[in-house]
Scaffold this motif. Sequence first.
Motif, PDB file in Angstrom:
ATOM      1  N   ILE A  43       0.835  -1.206   0.000  1.00 32.29           N
ATOM      2  CA  ILE A  43       0.000   0.000   0.000  1.00 32.29           C
ATOM      3  C   ILE A  43       0.869   1.255   0.000  1.00 32.29           C
ATOM      4  O   ILE A  43       0.624   2.210  -0.755  1.00 32.29           O
ATOM      5  N   ASN A  85       2.494   1.640  -3.392  1.00 36.91           N
ATOM      6  CA  ASN A  85       1.513   2.154  -4.341  1.00 36.91           C
ATOM      7  C   ASN A  85       1.273   3.644  -4.124  1.00 36.91           C
ATOM      8  O   ASN A  85       1.256   4.442  -5.073  1.00 36.91           O
ATOM      9  N   GLU A  86       1.091   4.041  -2.860  1.00 35.35           N
ATOM     10  CA  GLU A  86       0.819   5.444  -2.555  1.00 35.35           C
ATOM     11  C   GLU A  86       2.002   6.330  -2.924  1.00 35.35           C
ATOM     12  O   GLU A  86       1.836   7.427  -3.458  1.00 35.35           O
ATOM     13  N   GLU A 103       2.168   6.591  -6.702  1.00 34.88           N
ATOM     14  CA  GLU A 103       1.022   7.365  -7.192  1.00 34.88           C
ATOM     15  C   GLU A 103       1.225   8.854  -6.950  1.00 34.88           C
ATOM     16  O   GLU A 103       0.969   9.695  -7.826  1.00 34.88           O
ATOM     17  N   ARG A 153     -13.453   0.054  -0.069  1.00 32.98           N
ATOM     18  CA  ARG A 153     -12.256   0.861  -0.305  1.00 32.98           C
ATOM     19  C   ARG A 153     -11.358   0.301  -1.393  1.00 32.98           C
ATOM     20  O   ARG A 153     -10.778   1.047  -2.181  1.00 32.98           O
ATOM     21  N   ILE A 201     -10.333   2.494  -4.687  1.00 36.53           N
ATOM     22  CA  ILE A 201      -8.941   2.853  -4.994  1.00 36.53           C
ATOM     23  C   ILE A 201      -8.537   2.284  -6.354  1.00 36.53           C
ATOM     24  O   ILE A 201      -7.840   2.946  -7.137  1.00 36.53           O
ATOM     25  N   SER A 252      -7.428   4.618  -9.322  1.00 36.73           N
ATOM     26  CA  SER A 252      -6.047   4.532  -9.810  1.00 36.73           C
ATOM     27  C   SER A 252      -6.007   4.516 -11.333  1.00 36.73           C
ATOM     28  O   SER A 252      -5.157   5.168 -11.958  1.00 36.73           O
ATOM     29  N   ILE A 258      -8.978   8.029  -4.391  1.00 38.79           N
ATOM     30  CA  ILE A 258      -7.756   7.640  -3.684  1.00 38.79           C
ATOM     31  C   ILE A 258      -7.605   8.382  -2.362  1.00 38.79           C
ATOM     32  O   ILE A 258      -7.283   7.785  -1.330  1.00 38.79           O
ATOM     33  N   SER A 263      -7.301   5.770   0.819  1.00 35.40           N
ATOM     34  CA  SER A 263      -5.975   5.169   0.952  1.00 35.40           C
ATOM     35  C   SER A 263      -5.593   4.959   2.416  1.00 35.40           C
ATOM     36  O   SER A 263      -5.124   3.882   2.793  1.00 35.40           O
ATOM     37  N   TYR A 275       3.354   7.015   6.560  1.00 29.79           N
ATOM     38  CA  TYR A 275       2.569   7.511   5.436  1.00 29.79           C
ATOM     39  C   TYR A 275       2.949   8.957   5.120  1.00 29.79           C
ATOM     40  O   TYR A 275       3.198   9.307   3.966  1.00 29.79           O
ATOM     41  N   PHE A 321      -0.217  -2.026  -6.489  1.00 31.58           N
ATOM     42  CA  PHE A 321      -1.455  -2.128  -5.720  1.00 31.58           C
ATOM     43  C   PHE A 321      -2.106  -3.492  -5.907  1.00 31.58           C
ATOM     44  O   PHE A 321      -2.533  -4.135  -4.947  1.00 31.58           O
TER      45      PHE A 321
END
Length: 622
Positions: free
Chosen positions: A63, A66-67, A70, A124, A128, A132, A189, A193, A219, A261
Amino acid sequence: MSLKDGKDGSSLPQPSGNFSKSSLAPQEMEIIDPYNRKNSPDSILDGEKVEKKPGGWRAISFILANETLERLGTIGLLSNFMVYLTRVFHLEQVDASNVINIWSGFTNLTPLVGAFISDAYVGRFKTIAFASFATLFGLVTLTLTASLPQLHPASCDVHKQLNCPGPNKLQFGILLLGLGFLSIGSGGIRPCSIPFGVDQFDQRTEKGLTGVASFFNWYYMTFTIVLLITQTVVVYIQDQVSWIIGFSVPTGLMACAVIMFFAGMKLYVYVKPEGSIFSGIAQVIVAARKKRKMKLPAEDDGTVNYYDPPVKASVLSKLHHSNQFRFLDKGAVIIEGDLTPEGVPANKWRLCSIQEVEEVKCLIRIVPVWSAGIISLAAMAQQGTFTVSQALKMDRHLGPKFEIPAGSLSVISLLTIGVFLPVYERLFVPFMRRITGHNSGITLLQRIGTGIVFAILSMIVAGLVEEARRTRSIKAGDPTGMTPMSVFWLSPQLILMGLCEAFNIIGQIEFFNSQFPEHMRSIANALFSLSFAGSSYLSSLIVTIVHKFTGGRDRPDWLNKNLNAGKLDYFYYLIAVMGVINLVYFWYCARGYRYKVGLQMGDFEEDKSFSDVEMSSKKELK
């Protein structure tokens, strides 16, 4: 300043109405284990499930990857977008600014829609996933506007020609289409997220709660690193190498984000959506209003019969019946005709459960704290505006040849966050935990309040530095207003603002995610996104008022384009004073705030009570 929450009888669970120890026992609730492991692609597409063993840090690694990719993609493409619109699309500065501001405002509203769809209907993971792809389509579209000659105006040197041809309808329409896809992607997102990451931890255990707190820090730290890279490397590529490469790199990173993801699908925890949350809120309000003439005792003495059935199997904790906002309790009072022979409400718009009432109370408690966050974030908005104006009039040379771009000074705040968060996580939290006994070292509201203090200090220091800069500049007598003063004199205010973000922003993220009911976390993050929009609009309003009313016939206004003629330091002091007033307001809200308290409905023993966090005492597990 000591922040202590008000305590009343609601702080600890007490039996009331139909709320009894037996009603909470798993064997009597007949709860079907909601943690059946169903993680095949087919089951995921059929509907999101909740796995027995939460993914934990193995799932979080996918995650976060991916974040990170992104954000590298979207922020990397848009961090220099103003320059792209003026240099490539030949828009006037005002038009380019309006495009960005209107798009940004729309983008900050879409998370509300995305949160509603996620929490009520699709969950969720799916939100997402779809978002995405929308973001990827948006980035591809904008990359094509830079790559294909047909999708942008003909080349023209805007510095030599006054009337460069602007975009035609098709070119401008394709540009807006790409931005529209990005807005849709952000709408899905942004609100989902963080809650999806929180879902990966078993919050019925102390290990899970510690993991959640750590997840928020990591995060935001990765977010800071992304900003650091995009404002240096990506901007350099776009300015000095090629717009095509500068846009293609973020687009490629976004494609990698989508792959990462889906690579973690078998590890994720999938939480099933609970249905429309807004209808549940409305039902509580309508039910309480229909019974508004009913008289309730000042304290819950057990004489009132409340509707308090077992909670849904997917609910992690049963919220305790509190004494706050007692007028809402009327919606859960059972009167003749409210229940069917089977013991269920005959009309949900006349009778709600205690759990539903307490969830609405959670929302009401959070609003004042949220509003204080809007004002505190207004100080952060000055980093990209007047701080840059100051830097343009200072010595920005680093060595004999290299000159620091004025817009890159915010990197100092980002570096502060990137350096401080690991120190906070590894040293400060364990140290404070030994002193306070609190699992996170300090409470969430204390963390937010500390951030507000740093914001105030940042504005005071900014005012002092500007006063010194203006004095030196006037003495130097340079007709251009340049000051024989290093730009690094702005570092203290930027460092303090970085500390403000490390405490305040992360504190707000964790606060919203922990204090909202579990099935409303996407709404919590949408509300957090609205905080930034509100702070931007508030900052714009303050600037407009100050610019209009501080000037006179014989004197320039504080924000005059000639910094030496204006009083920018007074503007900083004004924001500091507003920050102090906001801190008092926040203290008042924090003093009366009651954290969400409930009984854990899972692996804990039946008598164990749980409080997410306490303002002035350690978390209790009894």
